[in-house]
Each structure stands twice: as structure tokens, then as C-alpha cells.
Design a protein around this motif. Structure first.
Motif, short mmCIF file in Angstrom:
data_model
loop_
_atom_site.label_atom_id
_atom_site.label_comp_id
_atom_site.label_asym_id
_atom_site.label_seq_id
_atom_site.Cartn_x
_atom_site.Cartn_y
_atom_site.Cartn_z
N PHE A 1 0.83 -1.20 0.00
CA PHE A 1 0.00 0.00 0.00
C PHE A 1 0.87 1.26 0.00
O PHE A 1 0.56 2.23 -0.70
CB PHE A 1 -0.91 0.00 1.23
N GLN A 2 1.96 1.26 0.77
CA GLN A 2 2.86 2.41 0.82
C GLN A 2 3.44 2.70 -0.56
O GLN A 2 3.53 3.86 -0.98
CB GLN A 2 3.99 2.15 1.82
N ARG A 3 3.86 1.66 -1.27
CA ARG A 3 4.41 1.85 -2.62
C ARG A 3 3.33 2.34 -3.58
O ARG A 3 3.58 3.23 -4.42
CB ARG A 3 5.01 0.54 -3.14
N LEU A 4 2.14 1.79 -3.46
CA LEU A 4 1.06 2.12 -4.39
C LEU A 4 0.63 3.57 -4.26
O LEU A 4 0.40 4.25 -5.28
CB LEU A 4 -0.14 1.19 -4.12
N TYR A 5 0.55 4.06 -3.03
CA TYR A 5 0.06 5.44 -2.81
C TYR A 5 1.15 6.40 -2.36
O TYR A 5 0.85 7.54 -1.99
CB TYR A 5 -1.09 5.42 -1.79
N ARG A 6 2.40 5.92 -2.35
CA ARG A 6 3.56 6.76 -2.04
C ARG A 6 3.39 7.49 -0.70
O ARG A 6 3.48 8.71 -0.62
CB ARG A 6 3.78 7.77 -3.16
N ILE A 7 3.14 6.69 0.30
CA ILE A 7 2.97 7.25 1.64
C ILE A 7 3.87 6.50 2.62
O ILE A 7 4.45 5.47 2.30
CB ILE A 7 1.51 7.14 2.14
N LYS A 8 4.01 7.04 3.81
CA LYS A 8 4.70 6.39 4.92
C LYS A 8 3.68 6.09 6.01
O LYS A 8 2.60 6.65 6.06
CB LYS A 8 5.80 7.30 5.48
N GLY A 9 4.05 5.21 6.92
CA GLY A 9 3.19 4.94 8.07
C GLY A 9 2.20 3.81 7.82
O GLY A 9 2.17 3.17 6.77
N GLY A 10 1.39 3.60 8.83
CA GLY A 10 0.42 2.52 8.81
C GLY A 10 0.37 1.84 10.16
O GLY A 10 1.16 2.15 11.06
N MET A 11 -0.56 0.90 10.33
CA MET A 11 -0.71 0.21 11.60
C MET A 11 -0.84 -1.30 11.40
O MET A 11 -1.55 -1.74 10.50
CB MET A 11 -1.95 0.72 12.34
#
Length: 409
Positions: free
Chosen positions: A373-383
Motif C-alpha cells: 500500500f505504501q508503494r502504491l500510494y507513495r505514503i509512509k506509516g500505517g498500523m
């Protein structure tokens, strides 16, 4: 001894109301304050939610200065139905009207009266049938009424009362309905009777379903699909009805706060995502009872344990958003190649991916979908939410959160 002597002077139904009110004082519902604020800003407050979630208790505790009128009382129902104008005039200074959807003819007179008086905080209306209540409000009280949705007790509310959290299997077996938490009745007896009453009474009121045995079969098949992609065609074939009937029956369960659909997150640049929703139950105790899992051992050994744990976590986050009036949607994400994130939260314009595992220990493989998901939406973080007892920061800004901390998500 004096307390028991005092209780003996009350009819048995009044004793249960007294116990419910005592529970409300002991376990303060997060929506109490929200209900007071909303009443000051709108002419009418509409309180919805499933049966036995504490709506009557909220009305009596927060709006104790208003007359309480229940249309479950057949004499009162007949009086309001036969002469709605006179009935409204009888309570012209305001009141709490409980189960008001049973008197649809009252809404137009209520509209005329609140407009004439003009001030806020006039009436509180409540009902267990969200579909019928919303239908009447949209037709007659649009712009005059604000909604408050009261679900069963949340983990956060119980943590503030108990000071700690019991193991997740306790809640899977008992659920969160106030009557069970207050130990007025055992989950093993209360939950099947709740479901029986719901099917025999509320289902008939919402939609005239003739074959209740077939509907009961459908509910059990739906429970076995908790946390799965909703396949209406498959559910229809196993139940023995057509797709249109299944869609209508799912809407019946939704309007009664038995189940909800978690929609997929969809973005135009990702063409491969699954676009069907997932099905979840609001109360995991009711879910396990429908599945026939009535002991800790049966729940732990069930091949649905992971799905039930996921349902518990997602439903608690959903309750938090209701109780805290948090804006932002909840989704899941799955693509056609098998990549999946259990939950996607919208918060302050950002996306937060959440992976849910029923295991107690973190494994590096648990982060696979979060990193996708981080790669797909170019974000950091998560739980990553599991049954660990300590919170810790993992790689790429991902937090490992123990299941008890879901109360603060």
C-alpha cells in the motif's frame, strides 16, 4: 438488605430500567455530552441504533427533564395514531418520543409544531428501525432533526470503567450489549432471544418476509461470510432465493444495525481493485452466537477465529468514529492479484492502512501488504494491530499496536 427491600417494591420491568440507568451512570456513554450539545443546536434530536443498545437509557439520563413517552405501550400508540394533533398538543412543551417510527402519522404534526414554536431542543425522537425512522424524517423533518447513532458499548467506554481490558475472546463470547455487560443476563441466553425477537418482530415491520425460517438460514450464511467479499450470487444460491431478495435482506440487516458493509477504496488510477464490499457484524458476540460458538474453547479452535478478531477490531474503530463524531471514511483495499489491506482509514486528508492479525507476535511477513500500500500510494506509516501487549514502532513508520489500544484509534 435495604436495597433488596426497595427493589421488591418495583414491578420487575421497572427494576430492569433501574438497573439500566444505574449502568449508564456507572459506565458513562461517550455520546451523552454530544447529545446535550446537539439538542441545543437543533429543534429535534433523532437517536437511532440497534435494539437494547442503551437508547432509552440515554434519553432518560440526558433528557430527564422531558416527558418520556414510549410507543411500545399499545394504549399510547393507539392514542397518538387516532388523534395525532391532540397528542402533540398534550406534549407541546417537548418530550422524548421512543419508537416513534411506529406512528408515521405523527411526523407531519411534529413538523408543524416545531416550526411554530421555533426554538431548539424541543423533542427527542428515538427508534430501533433506522430505515423507517430516516424515511419519515427525510419526508417531514429534514433540516429540523439531527442524528445521533448509539451503538452497543465500546471498548473505550469499558476501559474507562474497568481500568483495564479483558482478553478479546471474552468480548467475542459476550459482545458489547449493555444487558450482558451489566450481567442482567448471560450471553448464551440473551443473544439467541435477541435474534429471535428481531427476526419475528422487526423484520416483519421493515419488510413483509413470509418465510422467516429461510431468512434465519440467510442470517447464518451471512455470519459465516463475516470479513469476506460479499458475493450476492453465491449467497442467493446457498439460501435458495434470487439475488434481488438477498440484496433486500442485507439492507434489512443494515437498517437494524445487525451488519454493515465496508466499501472498497477505489482510485481511478488503480483499475485492478475489487469493487465489491465486505460484510461485518456490529457486535461480535451476536456473530459468534449465530455461528454456534458459545464458549472460549469453541471460539479459539474455530477456523473463523481470525475473521472474528478482524471483525472485533474493525467494529471497535467504527464505534470510535461514531462516538467521537470523527469525519473520514473507512475502507478496505484488495486487487485482482491478491494484494489486500484489511482497513484503510481517512483522517485529516490522509490515508492510513491497517493490517489486522490475530497472532500475539509480530512477524516481518505481516508487513507485506502494508508495504504494498505504501508503494502504491507513495505514503509512509500505517498500523499493524494484533494481540501483542506492547506498542512498538516498526520499519517505514509502521506502528505495531496491541488490540486493546484499538480503543484509541
Amino acid at each position: 438488605m435495604q436495597l433488596f427491600a426497595y427493589l421488591e417494591s418495583f414491578p420487575i420491568l421497572h427494576i430492569f430500567e433501574l438497573l439500566e440507568l444505574t449502568l449508564a451512570i456507572m459506565i458513562k456513554r461517550l455520546l451523552f455530552e454530544e447529545a446535550e450539545i446537539t439538542a441545543r443546536e437543533f429543534k429535534i434530536v433523532a437517536i437511532t441504533g440497534p435494539r437494547q443498545s442503551g437508547k432509552t437509557t440515554l434519553c432518560k439520563h440526558v433528557f430527564k427533564n422531558k416527558h418520556y413517552v414510549s410507543f411500545e405501550d399499545l394504549d399510547i400508540l393507539e392514542e397518538a395514531d387516532s388523534s395525532p394533533r391532540s397528542f402533540i398538543n398534550k406534549y407541546k412543551d417537548g418530550a422524548v418520543f421512543d419508537e416513534i417510527q411506529r406512528v408515521p402519522g405523527l411526523f407531519n404534526y411534529l413538523q408543524t409544531h416545531v416550526d411554530k414554536v421555533g426554538k431548539n431542543n424541543q423533542y427527542v425522537i428515538s427508534g430501533s428501525n433506522n430505515f423507517l425512522l430516516q424515511q419519515n424524517i427525510s419526508q417531514s423533518l429534514a433540516g429540523r432533526a439531527a442524528y445521533i447513532e448509539l451503538l452497543p458499548l465500546s471498548l473505550l467506554e469499558l476501559q474507562e470503567h474497568w481500568g483495564n481490558t479483558k482478553n478479546p475472546v471474552f468480548f467475542m463470547m459476550n459482545g458489547f450489549y449493555p444487558s450482558i455487560i451489566a450481567k442482567q443476563s448471560s450471553a448464551e441466553r440473551w443473544l439467541p432471544n435477541y435474534l429471535k425477537t428481531y427476526i419475528e418482530r422487526d423484520v416483519r415491520m421493515i419488510r413483509n418476509i413470509e418465510n422467516l425460517n429461510l431468512f434465519s438460514k440467510f442470517v447464518k450464511l451471512a455470519a459465516a461470510r463475516s470479513g469476506q467479499i460479499l458475493n450476492v450470487n453465491n449467497l442467493a444460491n446457498e439460501t435458495g432465493v434470487d439475488n434481488k431478495t438477498i440484496s433486500a435482506w442485507i439492507s434489512v440487516l443494515e437498517s437494524s444495525y445487525i451488519v454493515y458493509r465496508l466499501q472498497p477504496y477505489y482510485n481511478s488510477f488503480n483499475k485492478r481493485v475489487i469493487k465489491s464490499p465486505k460484510l461485518y457484524f456490529y457486535d461480535v458476540g451476536l456473530l459468534c452466537n449465530i455461528l454456534g460458538l458459545n464458549s472460549e474453547r469453541a471460539i479459539k479452535q474455530s477456523n473463523m477465529y481470525g475473521a472474528i478478531f478482524e471483525n472485533l477490531v474493525i467494529s471497535e474503530i467504527k464505534k470510535n468514529r461514531f462516538n467521537k463524531s470523527q469525519y473520514g471514511e473507512m475502507y478496505f483495499l484488495r486487487d485482482s492479484t491478491g494484494n489486500e489491506v484489511d482497513l484503510v482509514l481517512e483522517k485529516d486528508g490522509n490515508l492510513i492502512p491497517v493490517e489486522i492479525k490475530s497472532s500475539a507476535k509480530y512477524r516481518s511477513s505481516d508487513l507485506k501488504n502494508l508495504k504494498w500500500f505504501q508503494r502504491l500510494y507513495r505514503i509512509k506509516g500505517g498500523m499493524l494491530i494484533n494481540q501483542s501487549t506492547e506498542n512498538q514502532e516498526l520499519e517505514d513508520g509502521i506502528m505495531n499496536i496491541g488490540w486493546a489500544e484499538v480503543a484509541n484509534v
